[in-house]
Design a protein around this motif. Structure first.
Motif, PDB file in Angstrom:
ATOM      1  N   ASP A 178       0.799  -1.368  -0.050  1.00 45.58           N
ATOM      2  CA  ASP A 178       0.404   0.212   0.016  1.00 45.58           C
ATOM      3  C   ASP A 178       0.734   1.352  -0.230  1.00 45.58           C
ATOM      4  O   ASP A 178       0.675   2.252  -0.726  1.00 45.58           O
ATOM      5  N   GLN A 179       1.646   0.867   0.307  1.00 41.14           N
ATOM      6  CA  GLN A 179       2.863   2.715   0.568  1.00 41.14           C
ATOM      7  C   GLN A 179       4.338   2.583   0.265  1.00 41.14           C
ATOM      8  O   GLN A 179       4.607   3.708  -0.208  1.00 41.14           O
ATOM      9  N   HIS A 180       4.611   1.311  -0.836  1.00 44.68           N
ATOM     10  CA  HIS A 180       6.073   1.342  -1.543  1.00 44.68           C
ATOM     11  C   HIS A 180       5.522   0.838  -2.511  1.00 44.68           C
ATOM     12  O   HIS A 180       5.219  -0.025  -3.129  1.00 44.68           O
ATOM     13  N   VAL A 181       6.306   2.129  -3.399  1.00 46.68           N
ATOM     14  CA  VAL A 181       6.633   1.265  -5.239  1.00 46.68           C
ATOM     15  C   VAL A 181       7.908   1.880  -5.342  1.00 46.68           C
ATOM     16  O   VAL A 181       8.536   2.636  -5.148  1.00 46.68           O
ATOM     17  N   ARG A 182       8.722   0.237  -6.308  1.00 45.34           N
ATOM     18  CA  ARG A 182       9.823   0.097  -6.995  1.00 45.34           C
ATOM     19  C   ARG A 182       9.971   0.573  -8.234  1.00 45.34           C
ATOM     20  O   ARG A 182       9.253   0.273  -9.051  1.00 45.34           O
ATOM     21  N   ILE A 183      10.798   1.056  -9.035  1.00 48.09           N
ATOM     22  CA  ILE A 183      10.607   1.548 -10.324  1.00 48.09           C
ATOM     23  C   ILE A 183      12.778   1.962 -10.613  1.00 48.09           C
ATOM     24  O   ILE A 183      13.087   2.015  -9.812  1.00 48.09           O
ATOM     25  N   THR A 184      12.329   0.705 -11.569  1.00 55.48           N
ATOM     26  CA  THR A 184      13.752   0.787 -11.969  1.00 55.48           C
ATOM     27  C   THR A 184      13.600   1.205 -13.499  1.00 55.48           C
ATOM     28  O   THR A 184      12.959   1.119 -14.446  1.00 55.48           O
ATOM     29  N   ARG A 185      14.906   1.601 -14.015  1.00 56.09           N
ATOM     30  CA  ARG A 185      15.957   1.695 -15.224  1.00 56.09           C
ATOM     31  C   ARG A 185      17.369   1.930 -15.639  1.00 56.09           C
ATOM     32  O   ARG A 185      17.737   2.363 -14.757  1.00 56.09           O
ATOM     33  N   ALA A 186      17.621   0.977 -16.468  1.00 53.64           N
ATOM     34  CA  ALA A 186      18.797   0.208 -16.800  1.00 53.64           C
ATOM     35  C   ALA A 186      19.253   1.941 -18.401  1.00 53.64           C
ATOM     36  O   ALA A 186      18.886   2.053 -18.723  1.00 53.64           O
ATOM     37  N   PHE A 187      20.379   1.376 -17.631  1.00 50.77           N
ATOM     38  CA  PHE A 187      21.379   2.691 -19.040  1.00 50.77           C
ATOM     39  C   PHE A 187      22.330   2.208 -19.206  1.00 50.77           C
ATOM     40  O   PHE A 187      23.256   1.627 -18.639  1.00 50.77           O
ATOM     41  N   GLU A 188      22.823   2.444 -20.636  1.00 48.00           N
ATOM     42  CA  GLU A 188      24.084   1.656 -20.940  1.00 48.00           C
ATOM     43  C   GLU A 188      25.105   2.331 -20.368  1.00 48.00           C
ATOM     44  O   GLU A 188      25.396   3.582 -21.500  1.00 48.00           O
ATOM     45  N   ALA A 189      25.813   3.121 -19.636  1.00 48.76           N
ATOM     46  CA  ALA A 189      26.352   3.915 -19.154  1.00 48.76           C
ATOM     47  C   ALA A 189      27.033   3.889 -18.174  1.00 48.76           C
ATOM     48  O   ALA A 189      26.526   3.033 -16.905  1.00 48.76           O
ATOM     49  N   PRO A 190      28.705   4.626 -17.712  1.00 49.51           N
ATOM     50  CA  PRO A 190      29.336   3.917 -16.222  1.00 49.51           C
ATOM     51  C   PRO A 190      28.119   4.782 -15.228  1.00 49.51           C
ATOM     52  O   PRO A 190      27.519   6.105 -15.295  1.00 49.51           O
ATOM     53  N   LEU A 191      28.033   4.357 -14.258  1.00 50.73           N
ATOM     54  CA  LEU A 191      27.506   4.519 -13.143  1.00 50.73           C
ATOM     55  C   LEU A 191      27.892   6.021 -12.516  1.00 50.73           C
ATOM     56  O   LEU A 191      26.989   6.894 -12.477  1.00 50.73           O
ATOM     57  N   HIS A 192      29.381   6.707 -12.749  1.00 52.58           N
ATOM     58  CA  HIS A 192      29.704   8.046 -12.342  1.00 52.58           C
ATOM     59  C   HIS A 192      28.807   8.953 -13.383  1.00 52.58           C
ATOM     60  O   HIS A 192      28.515  10.183 -12.600  1.00 52.58           O
ATOM     61  N   LEU A 193      28.435   8.644 -14.257  1.00 48.63           N
ATOM     62  CA  LEU A 193      27.621   9.724 -15.647  1.00 48.63           C
ATOM     63  C   LEU A 193      26.322   9.528 -15.188  1.00 48.63           C
ATOM     64  O   LEU A 193      25.671  11.145 -15.255  1.00 48.63           O
ATOM     65  N   ILE A 194      25.673   8.265 -14.773  1.00 49.97           N
ATOM     66  CA  ILE A 194      24.422   8.736 -14.461  1.00 49.97           C
ATOM     67  C   ILE A 194      24.160   9.753 -13.112  1.00 49.97           C
ATOM     68  O   ILE A 194      23.025  10.183 -13.114  1.00 49.97           O
ATOM     69  N   TRP A 195      25.635   9.988 -11.993  1.00 50.92           N
ATOM     70  CA  TRP A 195      25.260  10.195 -10.776  1.00 50.92           C
ATOM     71  C   TRP A 195      25.307  11.738 -11.307  1.00 50.92           C
ATOM     72  O   TRP A 195      24.424  12.343 -10.496  1.00 50.92           O
ATOM     73  N   ARG A 196      26.179  12.061 -12.311  1.00 48.89           N
ATOM     74  CA  ARG A 196      26.638  13.858 -12.383  1.00 48.89           C
ATOM     75  C   ARG A 196      25.539  13.803 -12.532  1.00 48.89           C
ATOM     76  O   ARG A 196      25.164  14.982 -12.477  1.00 48.89           O
ATOM     77  N   ALA A 197      24.581  12.944 -13.346  1.00 47.59           N
ATOM     78  CA  ALA A 197      23.222  13.903 -14.433  1.00 47.59           C
ATOM     79  C   ALA A 197      22.288  13.862 -13.010  1.00 47.59           C
ATOM     80  O   ALA A 197      21.142  14.958 -13.686  1.00 47.59           O
ATOM     81  N   HIS A 198      22.453  13.314 -12.095  1.00 49.58           N
ATOM     82  CA  HIS A 198      20.638  13.209 -11.073  1.00 49.58           C
ATOM     83  C   HIS A 198      21.606  13.713 -10.215  1.00 49.58           C
ATOM     84  O   HIS A 198      20.114  14.325  -9.209  1.00 49.58           O
ATOM     85  N   THR A 199      22.905  15.366  -9.950  1.00 50.49           N
ATOM     86  CA  THR A 199      23.655  15.469  -8.606  1.00 50.49           C
ATOM     87  C   THR A 199      23.550  17.255  -9.157  1.00 50.49           C
ATOM     88  O   THR A 199      23.752  17.700  -8.169  1.00 50.49           O
ATOM     89  N   GLU A 200      23.864  17.386 -10.661  1.00 52.57           N
ATOM     90  CA  GLU A 200      24.774  18.096 -10.978  1.00 52.57           C
ATOM     91  C   GLU A 200      23.694  19.700 -11.900  1.00 52.57           C
ATOM     92  O   GLU A 200      22.718  18.997 -12.828  1.00 52.57           O
ATOM     93  N   PRO A 201      23.699  20.763 -11.229  1.00 50.96           N
ATOM     94  CA  PRO A 201      22.100  21.477 -12.360  1.00 50.96           C
ATOM     95  C   PRO A 201      22.275  21.485 -13.193  1.00 50.96           C
ATOM     96  O   PRO A 201      20.988  21.257 -14.243  1.00 50.96           O
ATOM     97  N   ASP A 202      23.360  21.796 -13.750  1.00 54.45           N
ATOM     98  CA  ASP A 202      23.564  22.555 -15.343  1.00 54.45           C
ATOM     99  C   ASP A 202      23.276  20.549 -15.904  1.00 54.45           C
ATOM    100  O   ASP A 202      22.834  21.161 -16.725  1.00 54.45           O
TER     101      ASP A 202
END
Length: 327
Positions: A178-202
């Motif tokens: 009732d309270q929890h939903v899990r969402i997943t998405r895979a990318f053919e890309a290195p983790l550091h790039l996906i991390w930067r895309a979620h943390t750097e405003p520009d």
């Protein structure tokens, strides 16, 4: 769900969990022998484990902690009593303090993990034995059975080949309760790039836009636990009265691994959700997992009905076009 049974024997003072997986026993063993893989499932959703010590040999010690969505840490300690690759691990399991020393106020249990080949793949059996009935009842009351079931329920993702399991499937949504939903998405890309895309405003302003026709006008991020963030969007054509935004608080920020925040629509009066975002990489594929906690089923259904996940997929496709392909 790979877990096939969880049974408790009050006379033997044990709890036994059995789970089956469609992989070779060596691959199953490897998920427990590698602390980085173990971290991906050892702990129920929202309480991932971090192992800072992991010496897999008789007499070796493992120290770990589970971090709640609020940032609270719960420490544990294993002493390896037996290690027989790839079929058996026996540990003395204790609660611990932040330095990894045994907490004497709680009993020490004995956990036996066995790994065996089956016609369909392999089987994992965990027998947790306690010294007294009081100790067994105490850990059961703390939710040991539910927690282990949820933790081992995440192991199939760790065992899977991410390219086969998730790459190319788009944004996947799983309603857990009732309270929890899990969402997943895979990318053919290195983790550091996906991390930067979620943390750097520009970078965020280049892809985090939902459907076409919107622009991100505010992207204020404070990754410090307790810090605030704020996002806002407006139509590209400047249509008045159609802008909206979200704001909240950072609860947990573990670089290139996990971000936990609260989230509420700016100016709205309904409860905030808790968004637990984690990142894992294997063989050049990064898996993003978002665990969303809602106040109740009504809020969950109302938010899902807005087309939220369709907007997320549009944004993720833009992320791939704007950042992954261009580097």
């Amino acid at each position: 769900m790979p877990v096939t049974s969880v049974t408790t024997d009050l006379e033997a003072l044990t709890m036994t969990l059995v789970a089956d997986f469609p992989v070779a026993v060596e691959r199953l063993w490897g998920a427990f022998a590698d602390p980085r893989k173990l971290e991906r499932f050892w702990g129920p959703p929202g309480y991932p484990a971090t192992f800072d010590t992991y010496d897999l040999r008789p007499g070796g010690i493992a120290h770990y902690w589970m971090t709640s969505p609020e940032g609270e840490r719960f420490h544990g300690r294993w002493e390896f009593a037996e290690v027989e690759e790839p079929h058996r691990i026996v540990v003395l399991d204790s609660f611990a303090d932040a330095q990894g020393e045994v907490d004497p106020s709680m009993g020490t249990g004995r956990m036996t993990f066995t790994f065996e080949s089956t016609a369909q793949g392999s089987r994992y059996t965990a027998v947790s034995a306690n010294e007294t009935l009081e100790d067994l009842e105490k850990v059961l009351a703390m939710g040991q059975a539910e927690g282990m079931t949820q933790a081992i329920g995440q192991l199939d993702t760790v065992l899977a080949d991410l390219r086969e399991y998730a790459l190319g499937t788009g944004t996947q949504v799983e309603v857990l309760d009732d309270q929890h939903v899990r969402i997943t998405r895979a990318f053919e890309a290195p983790l550091h790039l996906i991390w930067r895309a979620h943390t750097e405003p520009d970078l965020m302003k280049r892809w985090l836009l939902g459907p076409d026709g919107w622009k991100m006008t505010v992207c204020e991020v404070d990754p410090t636990p307790g810090g605030a963030y704020r996002y806002a969007w407006e139509p590209v054509d400047g249509t008045p009265g159609h802008g909206f935004g979200f704001d909240g608080e950072t609860l947990v920020f573990e670089p290139e691994r996990r971000i936990v925040t609260t989230e509420r629509m700016t100016g709205a009066d309904f409860p905030a959700t808790t968004n637990d975002l984690s990142f894992d990489e294997e063989d050049g594929v990064t898996l993003l997992t978002l665990l969303v906690t809602y106040a109740d089923a009504a809020q969950r259904d109302a938010i899902l009905a807005t087309g939220m996940t369709d907007g997320m997929e549009t944004s993720y496709q833009r992320l791939e076009r704007e950042l992954v392909t261009t580097g």
